[in-house]
Scaffold this active site. Structure first.
Site, PDB file in Angstrom:
ATOM      1  N   LEU A  47     161.614  -3.446 -18.278  1.00 50.93           N
ATOM      2  CA  LEU A  47     161.084  -4.429 -19.207  1.00 50.93           C
ATOM      3  C   LEU A  47     160.790  -3.828 -20.555  1.00 50.93           C
ATOM      4  CD1 LEU A  47     157.989  -6.389 -17.374  1.00 50.93           C
ATOM      5  CD2 LEU A  47     160.864  -7.321 -17.656  1.00 50.93           C
ATOM      6  N   HIS A  96     172.102 -11.016 -16.667  1.00 46.74           N
ATOM      7  CA  HIS A  96     171.794 -10.387 -15.602  1.00 46.74           C
ATOM      8  C   HIS A  96     172.143 -11.326 -14.611  1.00 46.74           C
ATOM      9  CE1 HIS A  96     168.675 -10.709 -12.619  1.00 46.74           C
ATOM     10  NE2 HIS A  96     168.182 -11.096 -12.743  1.00 46.74           N
TER      11      HIS A  96
END
Ligand code: GAR
Length: 188
Positions: free
Chosen positions: A93, A110
């Site tokens: 992250l 993604h």
């Protein structure tokens, strides 16, 4: 030339594809300053060296905390005058230290049709859930996990005899077209 940095953690095939597109003149007005990886032994490191790039191999565990790790990354980005960050299989992250400076200028890809199947093993999640299609999404990065504004998506079928490996290959084939297109369109 717009200076971009690519972040990767694994095999680095999307990174490699972007580098090839730049070299072939299919992705223009972009200069990749360096590859950044949090996994010093990952295959992407060797790929980066093969492309003659600076490879920053930074191990987050060797810093006191995430902010200290990101501060080191940020110093390097600023020294290279990087304008955009392109995440290509970077499995971490992005925290406030980088977001404070780069939010709105960080892209991620993604392997799912977001907002479905965020987080790790998105391919396995779609397969195990009995979906008959999935795909890939390019989005801006915010503080959440795969929650930033969606820019573009591409879909592919899931077949009954698919394994995770066959489905991953099908999704990556989409990504090799999708990501360069979005980078060219967004980063000018
Ligand atoms: C890609 O399929 C990318 O979408 C995914 O990791 C793979 C990296 O492959 N990213 C994520 O799961 C991010 N949450 P690569 O290292 O061969 O480019």
């Amino acid at each position: 030339m717009v200076k971009i940095a690519i972040f990767a953690s694994g095999s680095g095939t999307n990174f490699d594809n972007i580098m090839r597109r730049v070299a072939a003149g299919q992705l223009t007005n972009i200069e990749v300053t360096a590859l950044y990886t949090d996994q010093p032994t990952a295959p992407c490191v060797q790929l980066g060296q093969q492309h003659g790039l600076t490879v920053h191999t930074l191990s987050p565990k060797s810093y006191v905390d995430k902010a200290a790790y990101e501060q080191d990354v940020l110093s390097r980005l600023q020294a290279e005058q990087v304008e955009w960050i392109v995440l290509a299989g970077y499995m971490r992250l992005i925290g406030n230290t980088l977001l404070d400076v780069y939010e709105g200028k960080i892209l991620n890809i993604h392997p799912s049709l977001l907002p479905k199947y965020k987080g790790i093993d998105a391919v396995g999640q779609a397969l195990n859930n009995g979906e008959n299609e999935t795909g890939s999404t390019v989005h801006y990065v915010d503080a959440g996990m795969d929650t930033g504004q969606i820019i573009a998506q591409r879909t592919c079928p899931i077949y009954k005899d698919d394994t995770k490996a066959t489905l991953e290959d099908r999704i990556k084939a989409l990504e090799y077209e999708l990501y360069p297109e979005v980078i060219q369109q967004i980063i000018r």
